[in-house]
Design an enzyme around this catalytic site. Sequence first.
Site, mmCIF file in Angstrom:
data_model
loop_
_atom_site.group_PDB
_atom_site.id
_atom_site.type_symbol
_atom_site.label_atom_id
_atom_site.label_comp_id
_atom_site.label_asym_id
_atom_site.label_seq_id
_atom_site.Cartn_x
_atom_site.Cartn_y
_atom_site.Cartn_z
ATOM 1 N N HIS A 176 0.834 -1.211 0.000
ATOM 2 C CA HIS A 176 0.000 0.000 0.000
ATOM 3 C C HIS A 176 0.866 1.257 0.000
ATOM 4 C CE1 HIS A 176 -2.737 -3.053 1.697
ATOM 5 N NE2 HIS A 176 -3.704 -2.338 1.162
ATOM 6 N N ASP A 247 -4.682 -6.396 -7.676
ATOM 7 C CA ASP A 247 -4.914 -5.628 -6.456
ATOM 8 C C ASP A 247 -5.194 -4.185 -6.884
ATOM 9 O OD1 ASP A 247 -5.142 -5.008 -3.759
ATOM 10 O OD2 ASP A 247 -3.339 -6.110 -3.192
#
Length: 338
Positions: A176, A247
Amino acid sequence: MLLIGLAGLEIAERERAWLVAPGVAGVILFARNYADRAQLIALCESIREIGGEQLLIAVDQEGGPVQRFRTGFTRLPALARIGEVHDRDPSEAVRLAEEHAWVMASELRACGVDFSFAPVADLARGNAAIGMRAFHADPAVTAELAAAYVRGMHLAGMAAVLKHFPGHGSVAADTHKAQAIDPRPLDAISRDDLRPFAECIAARVEAVMMAHVVYPAVDAHPAGYSRAWIGEILRGELGFAGAAISDDISMAAAGVAGGVAERVLGHLDAGCDLVLACFPDVVDQAIAAVAGRAPAHPERLLPLRGAIGASWDSLTDNPQRDRFVARITALDAAPDNA
């Protein structure tokens, strides 16, 4: 081709056009889209009224630190709690994994959500983003519990999505926030991290989410941008015939491909069937990137649609559910977990 994020509790005017765009296959929901069950049901109905019954509706409802819908839903313990039980009673842990999955999936299906991105099949080996989300550090234990979780989801009429292929648990960085590189040789990855994925794929799991991790022993690109990982290993060696899903393209580790369009097209060109555009501020660019492009294998998405689910009233009048909820929620109340 795209699973897109919406901004709020209702569909905004500009989002109506997104839902009918040819490249949009569905929606991924977040806590920002949830107030209570009645609102969620109304939102799911609105999504399909505007975009059509074929649109997929998904969420991350793993339990523990990642559970988007909380108030009004069973508070699900982290998967690591089930792994802890396995250390002392493997059979009990398998039952708990199936029950956890059934409760999660049946509650979502009662509200109109097709599937959750679950289970996490990564190993619990210290990754900052995975942590308690993973069952266990041992590949054999993780494989056993992930397979049990898939069974529980299937019993509730929900497709399963393994993540994050080929394994995010053995690299320290959080994708992230930063690029993640796993320098291990392929034989080590195959022996350990791939085992849960391989065993669940053999049990006919419907989808796999790719990791934004670079494994330089195989490819210089992150796995979700890698024809080697998707085409040669996932589909070729492991025989996976379901949907490969990226993702989120807004994660820092996805930025190696360039801007929004490059990220979307990079995933699709590598072999992903669905690309996650989770933040509304990238959706316009993502839709523009796929304009005129036909999905490569639309039949891979059909199994992601949920089976007809029970109503919430029938769930709450189900003694089996009461037993399951009591057993799984007790995992967070146990003295050694305090």
